[in-house]
Motif scaffolding. Structure first.
Motif, PDB file in Angstrom:
ATOM      1  N   ASP B  43       0.858  -1.177   0.000  1.00 36.97           N
ATOM      2  CA  ASP B  43       0.000   0.000   0.000  1.00 36.97           C
ATOM      3  C   ASP B  43       0.899   1.233   0.000  1.00 36.97           C
ATOM      4  N   HIS B  44       0.468   2.227  -0.716  1.00 34.71           N
ATOM      5  CA  HIS B  44       1.310   3.409  -0.907  1.00 34.71           C
ATOM      6  C   HIS B  44       0.428   4.630  -0.758  1.00 34.71           C
ATOM      7  N   ASP B  45       0.755   5.458   0.199  1.00 34.26           N
ATOM      8  CA  ASP B  45      -0.010   6.690   0.403  1.00 34.26           C
ATOM      9  C   ASP B  45       0.567   7.775  -0.494  1.00 34.26           C
ATOM     10  N   PRO B  46      -0.188   8.218  -1.508  1.00 33.46           N
ATOM     11  CA  PRO B  46       0.381   9.172  -2.472  1.00 33.46           C
ATOM     12  C   PRO B  46       0.677  10.531  -1.839  1.00 33.46           C
ATOM     13  N   VAL B  47       0.032  10.818  -0.715  1.00 40.74           N
ATOM     14  CA  VAL B  47       0.260  12.117  -0.082  1.00 40.74           C
ATOM     15  C   VAL B  47       1.547  12.106   0.743  1.00 40.74           C
ATOM     16  N   THR B  48       1.643  11.113   1.627  1.00 40.83           N
ATOM     17  CA  THR B  48       2.807  11.084   2.520  1.00 40.83           C
ATOM     18  C   THR B  48       3.983  10.329   1.907  1.00 40.83           C
ATOM     19  N   GLY B  49       3.711   9.505   0.872  1.00 41.85           N
ATOM     20  CA  GLY B  49       4.763   8.671   0.313  1.00 41.85           C
ATOM     21  C   GLY B  49       5.043   7.427   1.136  1.00 41.85           C
ATOM     22  N   ARG B  50       4.327   7.267   2.231  1.00 42.76           N
ATOM     23  CA  ARG B  50       4.552   6.128   3.121  1.00 42.76           C
ATOM     24  C   ARG B  50       4.076   4.827   2.463  1.00 42.76           C
ATOM     25  N   ARG B  51       4.895   3.804   2.586  1.00 39.81           N
ATOM     26  CA  ARG B  51       4.529   2.489   2.067  1.00 39.81           C
ATOM     27  C   ARG B  51       4.435   1.487   3.198  1.00 39.81           C
ATOM     28  N   SER B  52       3.493   0.580   3.097  1.00 36.03           N
ATOM     29  CA  SER B  52       3.357  -0.484   4.096  1.00 36.03           C
ATOM     30  C   SER B  52       2.835  -1.723   3.383  1.00 36.03           C
ATOM     31  N   LEU B  53       2.776  -2.837   4.103  1.00 33.54           N
ATOM     32  CA  LEU B  53       2.208  -4.067   3.550  1.00 33.54           C
ATOM     33  C   LEU B  53       0.844  -4.310   4.161  1.00 33.54           C
ATOM     34  N   LEU B  54      -0.059  -4.840   3.357  1.00 32.96           N
ATOM     35  CA  LEU B  54      -1.367  -5.239   3.850  1.00 32.96           C
ATOM     36  C   LEU B  54      -1.584  -6.715   3.555  1.00 32.96           C
ATOM     37  N   PHE B  55      -2.218  -7.412   4.473  1.00 27.99           N
ATOM     38  CA  PHE B  55      -2.675  -8.774   4.175  1.00 27.99           C
ATOM     39  C   PHE B  55      -3.965  -9.031   4.923  1.00 27.99           C
ATOM     40  N   ARG B  56      -4.630 -10.102   4.526  1.00 26.30           N
ATOM     41  CA  ARG B  56      -5.872 -10.484   5.179  1.00 26.30           C
ATOM     42  C   ARG B  56      -5.640 -11.701   6.056  1.00 26.30           C
ATOM     43  N   SER B  57      -6.359 -11.747   7.137  1.00 27.26           N
ATOM     44  CA  SER B  57      -6.232 -12.872   8.059  1.00 27.26           C
ATOM     45  C   SER B  57      -7.635 -13.308   8.453  1.00 27.26           C
ATOM     46  N   ALA B  58      -7.867 -14.614   8.380  1.00 25.40           N
ATOM     47  CA  ALA B  58      -9.207 -15.114   8.706  1.00 25.40           C
ATOM     48  C   ALA B  58      -9.526 -14.831  10.173  1.00 25.40           C
ATOM     49  N   GLU B  59     -10.755 -14.505  10.416  1.00 28.83           N
ATOM     50  CA  GLU B  59     -11.229 -14.297  11.788  1.00 28.83           C
ATOM     51  C   GLU B  59     -10.871 -15.517  12.643  1.00 28.83           C
ATOM     52  N   PRO B 116     -15.167 -17.018   5.060  1.00 30.05           N
ATOM     53  CA  PRO B 116     -16.232 -16.033   5.265  1.00 30.05           C
ATOM     54  C   PRO B 116     -15.788 -14.645   5.723  1.00 30.05           C
ATOM     55  N   LYS B 117     -14.925 -14.560   6.715  1.00 30.60           N
ATOM     56  CA  LYS B 117     -14.722 -13.245   7.318  1.00 30.60           C
ATOM     57  C   LYS B 117     -13.241 -12.976   7.522  1.00 30.60           C
ATOM     58  N   TRP B 118     -12.834 -11.756   7.259  1.00 34.41           N
ATOM     59  CA  TRP B 118     -11.421 -11.428   7.265  1.00 34.41           C
ATOM     60  C   TRP B 118     -11.148 -10.186   8.080  1.00 34.41           C
ATOM     61  N   ASN B 119      -9.973 -10.168   8.635  1.00 33.23           N
ATOM     62  CA  ASN B 119      -9.424  -8.928   9.157  1.00 33.23           C
ATOM     63  C   ASN B 119      -8.323  -8.462   8.202  1.00 33.23           C
TER      64      ASN B 119
END
Lengths: 147, 147
Positions: B43-59, B116-119
């Motif tokens: 994920d990349h914030d175009p305003v701040t330039g900050r980058r991070s990783l995102l993933f999903r995890s089952a409930e 079914p459900k993710w965080n």
């Protein structure tokens, strides 16, 4: 709903490990968790039937954090088309003593990169599990578009 | 001796992460270290330039051990012929709140397997490094002989 995950038997897990050579080791370093790719080999004692993993670690590597805290996890995976397989194990790591290190000579284990001095580390496996996944990757075209 | 290892720049590391989608997360669960393959997106914030990783995890996944101890490590690698590349990062994981979870809709991140459900979990990257290896694998024929 179809079950998209299949479980591997313990035998299938070891067979998968034997057919691969690159995995990722997660280990403690002080109160942090670290991860590193390593090449490994399965060692098999024909008398006892005991199987373990062996790998080499350069002298002075922070990987020797395993000497301080032996608790480790290890993962090997394979992605083929729409099917992924992953074997995960947990265990206890220890550096082999000089009179045992010759075991590394009997398995297909060599350092990937030439470095002067190595230790041999064994993982005594306490838990092993493997899963196969049938993947649905509807976003794949997004990644291809980006590259 | 030729130096068989090359270092990637921070920019090259992020570019490598952006071109891949499967990595392995190492995390704490109580006093144990665990590892699991996950698919992720940058994920990349175009305003701040900050980058991070995102993933999903089952409930209910034990992956939510990251809620108890945010310290994580993550690895992505690629093996092509005689050359391997590996990017390793360390960071802090946190589960996104409901009003932030929409960020996962804007990146090429979907669950590989329908559940079914993710965080949505974000890794705030504190350290990143990447290495390229020119491999010498004299034992490769041994593995092929065995299979």
């Amino acid at each position: 709903m179809d079950e998209p995950i299949t479980r591997l038997s313990t035998h299938q897990c070891w067979d998968f490990l034997r057919r691969h050579e690159l995995g990722r080791l997660a280990y403690h370093l002080a109160d942090e968790v670290h991860i590193v790719p390593i090449n490994y080999a399965v060692d098999h004692d024909p008398v006892t039937g005991r199987r373990s993993l062996l790998f080499r670690s350069a002298e002075g590597s922070k990987l020797l954090g395993v000497v301080m805290n032996a608790d480790v996890a290890f993962e090997v995976d394979e992605l083929e088309g729409e099917h992924a397989t992953s074997v995960i194990l947990r265990g206890r790591a220890r550096r082999l003593e000089e009179d045992e290190a010759h075991r590394a000579e009997n398995v297909p284990l060599r350092p990937w990169v030439a470095t002067p001095k190595w230790n041999v580390v064994e993982i005594d496996v306490t838990e092993i599990s493997g899963r196969g996944f049938d993947l649905s990757r509807p976003w794949r075209h997004l990644i291809i578009d980006e590259s």
